[in-house]
Design a protein around this motif. Sequence first.
Motif, PDB file in Angstrom:
ATOM      1  N   ILE A 268      11.260  41.768  33.219  1.00 46.14           N
ATOM      2  CA  ILE A 268      12.513  42.421  33.609  1.00 46.14           C
ATOM      3  C   ILE A 268      13.521  42.118  32.507  1.00 46.14           C
ATOM      4  CG2 ILE A 268      14.397  42.449  35.283  1.00 46.14           C
ATOM      5  CD1 ILE A 268      12.341  41.571  37.405  1.00 46.14           C
ATOM      6  N   LYS A 269      14.063  43.149  31.909  1.00 50.64           N
ATOM      7  CA  LYS A 269      14.997  42.969  30.789  1.00 50.64           C
ATOM      8  C   LYS A 269      16.043  44.085  30.887  1.00 50.64           C
ATOM      9  CE  LYS A 269      15.019  42.370  25.730  1.00 50.64           C
ATOM     10  NZ  LYS A 269      15.977  43.448  25.354  1.00 50.64           N
ATOM     11  N   ARG A 270      17.096  43.793  31.596  1.00 52.66           N
ATOM     12  CA  ARG A 270      18.133  44.792  31.826  1.00 52.66           C
ATOM     13  C   ARG A 270      19.480  44.089  31.901  1.00 52.66           C
ATOM     14  NH1 ARG A 270      17.421  48.979  36.712  1.00 52.66           N
ATOM     15  NH2 ARG A 270      15.642  49.582  35.401  1.00 52.66           N
ATOM     16  N   ALA A 271      20.538  44.782  31.519  1.00 55.00           N
ATOM     17  CA  ALA A 271      21.858  44.145  31.422  1.00 55.00           C
ATOM     18  C   ALA A 271      22.899  44.830  32.295  1.00 55.00           C
ATOM     19  CB  ALA A 271      22.323  44.143  29.976  1.00 55.00           C
ATOM     20  N   LEU A 272      23.839  44.025  32.761  1.00 56.28           N
ATOM     21  CA  LEU A 272      25.070  44.529  33.359  1.00 56.28           C
ATOM     22  C   LEU A 272      26.124  44.569  32.257  1.00 56.28           C
ATOM     23  CD1 LEU A 272      25.199  42.290  36.559  1.00 56.28           C
ATOM     24  CD2 LEU A 272      24.648  44.721  36.504  1.00 56.28           C
ATOM     25  N   VAL A 273      26.875  45.652  32.162  1.00 56.86           N
ATOM     26  CA  VAL A 273      27.923  45.759  31.146  1.00 56.86           C
ATOM     27  C   VAL A 273      29.267  45.518  31.825  1.00 56.86           C
ATOM     28  CG1 VAL A 273      28.973  47.200  29.377  1.00 56.86           C
ATOM     29  CG2 VAL A 273      26.521  47.391  29.844  1.00 56.86           C
ATOM     30  N   LEU A 274      29.903  44.427  31.440  1.00 52.32           N
ATOM     31  CA  LEU A 274      31.166  44.008  32.053  1.00 52.32           C
ATOM     32  C   LEU A 274      32.345  44.337  31.149  1.00 52.32           C
ATOM     33  CD1 LEU A 274      29.944  40.474  33.178  1.00 52.32           C
ATOM     34  CD2 LEU A 274      30.071  42.521  34.597  1.00 52.32           C
ATOM     35  N   LYS A 275      33.488  44.586  31.776  1.00 48.90           N
ATOM     36  CA  LYS A 275      34.713  44.798  31.011  1.00 48.90           C
ATOM     37  C   LYS A 275      35.185  43.464  30.436  1.00 48.90           C
ATOM     38  CE  LYS A 275      36.524  48.842  33.451  1.00 48.90           C
ATOM     39  NZ  LYS A 275      37.665  49.382  34.242  1.00 48.90           N
ATOM     40  N   ALA A 276      35.384  43.442  29.134  1.00 45.57           N
ATOM     41  CA  ALA A 276      35.793  42.192  28.481  1.00 45.57           C
ATOM     42  C   ALA A 276      37.157  41.713  28.983  1.00 45.57           C
ATOM     43  CB  ALA A 276      35.819  42.391  26.969  1.00 45.57           C
ATOM     44  N   LYS A 277      38.030  42.623  29.319  1.00 43.82           N
ATOM     45  CA  LYS A 277      39.373  42.227  29.751  1.00 43.82           C
ATOM     46  C   LYS A 277      39.378  41.572  31.130  1.00 43.82           C
ATOM     47  CE  LYS A 277      40.781  46.618  31.907  1.00 43.82           C
ATOM     48  NZ  LYS A 277      41.783  47.708  31.887  1.00 43.82           N
ATOM     49  N   SER A 278      38.253  41.674  31.865  1.00 46.88           N
ATOM     50  CA  SER A 278      38.196  41.040  33.187  1.00 46.88           C
ATOM     51  C   SER A 278      37.757  39.581  33.110  1.00 46.88           C
ATOM     52  CB  SER A 278      37.254  41.818  34.112  1.00 46.88           C
ATOM     53  OG  SER A 278      35.915  41.741  33.654  1.00 46.88           O
ATOM     54  N   VAL A 279      37.403  39.107  31.915  1.00 47.84           N
ATOM     55  CA  VAL A 279      36.970  37.712  31.726  1.00 47.84           C
ATOM     56  C   VAL A 279      38.215  36.826  31.571  1.00 47.84           C
ATOM     57  CG1 VAL A 279      35.633  36.124  30.307  1.00 47.84           C
ATOM     58  CG2 VAL A 279      34.856  38.488  30.612  1.00 47.84           C
ATOM     59  N   HIS A 280      38.263  35.719  32.317  1.00 47.92           N
ATOM     60  CA  HIS A 280      39.420  34.820  32.223  1.00 47.92           C
ATOM     61  C   HIS A 280      39.042  33.411  32.671  1.00 47.92           C
ATOM     62  CE1 HIS A 280      39.588  36.528  36.388  1.00 47.92           C
ATOM     63  NE2 HIS A 280      39.766  35.239  36.690  1.00 47.92           N
ATOM     64  N   TYR A 281      39.953  32.457  32.368  1.00 45.18           N
ATOM     65  CA  TYR A 281      39.752  31.082  32.814  1.00 45.18           C
ATOM     66  C   TYR A 281      40.006  31.007  34.322  1.00 45.18           C
ATOM     67  CZ  TYR A 281      39.960  29.646  27.913  1.00 45.18           C
ATOM     68  OH  TYR A 281      39.722  29.485  26.584  1.00 45.18           O
ATOM     69  N   LEU A 282      39.325  30.030  34.952  1.00 38.31           N
ATOM     70  CA  LEU A 282      39.482  29.840  36.394  1.00 38.31           C
ATOM     71  C   LEU A 282      40.495  28.725  36.682  1.00 38.31           C
ATOM     72  CD1 LEU A 282      35.754  30.059  37.579  1.00 38.31           C
ATOM     73  CD2 LEU A 282      37.545  31.770  37.912  1.00 38.31           C
ATOM     74  N   LYS A 283      41.391  29.001  37.617  1.00 37.56           N
ATOM     75  CA  LYS A 283      42.315  27.974  38.100  1.00 37.56           C
ATOM     76  C   LYS A 283      41.647  27.175  39.211  1.00 37.56           C
ATOM     77  CE  LYS A 283      46.345  30.795  36.969  1.00 37.56           C
ATOM     78  NZ  LYS A 283      47.541  31.500  37.495  1.00 37.56           N
TER      79      LYS A 283
END
Length: 415
Positions: A268-283
């Motif tokens: 199984i070799k498949r990817a989810l493509v995420l929006k880079a701007k939704s990545v952030h540090y966690l509080k």
Amino acid sequence: MNELQCFFYDYFVSLQVSETAAKYLNMLCLVLILAVVIYITDYIARRILVNAFTKFSAKSKTNFDDLLVNHKAPRNIAHIVPLIITIKIFPVVFYDFPHFESYIVTILKVYGVFLTIWIIKSLLKTFESYFKTLPRLKDKPIDSYIQVAMLFVWIIGIASCLAILIDLSFIKFFTTLGAASAVLLLIFKDTILGFVASIQLSINDSVRIGDWITMEKFGADGDVIEINLSTIQVQNFDMTITHIPTYAILTDSFKNWRGMQSSGGRRIKRALVLKAKSVHYLKDEQIEALKKIELISDYLTQRQKDITSYNDTHNVDKSTLINGRNMTNLGVFRKYLLSYIQNHSAINKDMSIMVRQLEPTPHGLPLEIYAFSSDKRWENYEYIMSDIFDHAISAVPYFELELFEYPTDFPKFTT
């Protein structure tokens, strides 16, 4: 025998028939008698040989003799008996016409050559069927080897017939034929290439009967059902049949899925493509909310302790979140997917399992799942992969991430 060759002649002469007509009528009667004798002897020989082989095959443990009967080897061998009788009797039949003898001898020789070919063909077909029943040879291109043998038999047989017809010795005929070898090579180019390819396929074990192969150039995607001298037949998954030239397997690129089928899993070799701007540090409050997810609860607790200890030891100013060590929603999501896959019942735990980031693209940040399903059957494999990605896609919002997709609310243009 001498009395027989003149019996009808004397009879017709006694009926006041001219000598010339009596000779022809005598020959005609003898030909009819010969034909009846040939038919009867052929019938008797066939019955005796076929019945003997059938009874013997019923008692024997091997199925080779059964295959001999099925491919009519005893029946073809039985034709030798009337041929021998014809050779012995035809001088008597054509006693008054000796000039016919050379033509009859030629015809009998040619028939003898073709009869030999039929007998060899039935024997080779028997061997072909027998070898296909042997487990260790089931995936070998037996058809190719038998076809090569039959090709040589037919070449020698036809050459022998031509040598007989032009009254030339066999050796001299083939010596003369050698001058035309270039033409023969051109005529049998595909056959020769197929023969060489069949040998190389067998030696290198590149393709076997039953292998799943993909060859985009010929539109082939399915199981190999036959390998012969000229073509490889592939039954595609839509039940159509694709014929691939045997030599094309050596000259063109193709994919053989045998390695996957004989391994412990299917990749199984498949990817989810995420929006880079939704990545952030966690509080801290976000981390506490994520601890409710059981698969990563212990991981988050331990990871939070390690990060807090490091930041305290190094007197990190956490009034700005970027300082020191932190957890990101993408990193936690990646850990969650890895734990989920590692605990999935349909995944082979003895093979590679990864959740990794790929190179960012203009469309977003690919997060790839790399693992192997234990079940290699196509329909089950697709179900397992869909089940994993159904869950992964549904889990994305819990980590405040977003999937990339093209917008659907395009502006409408009016005229």
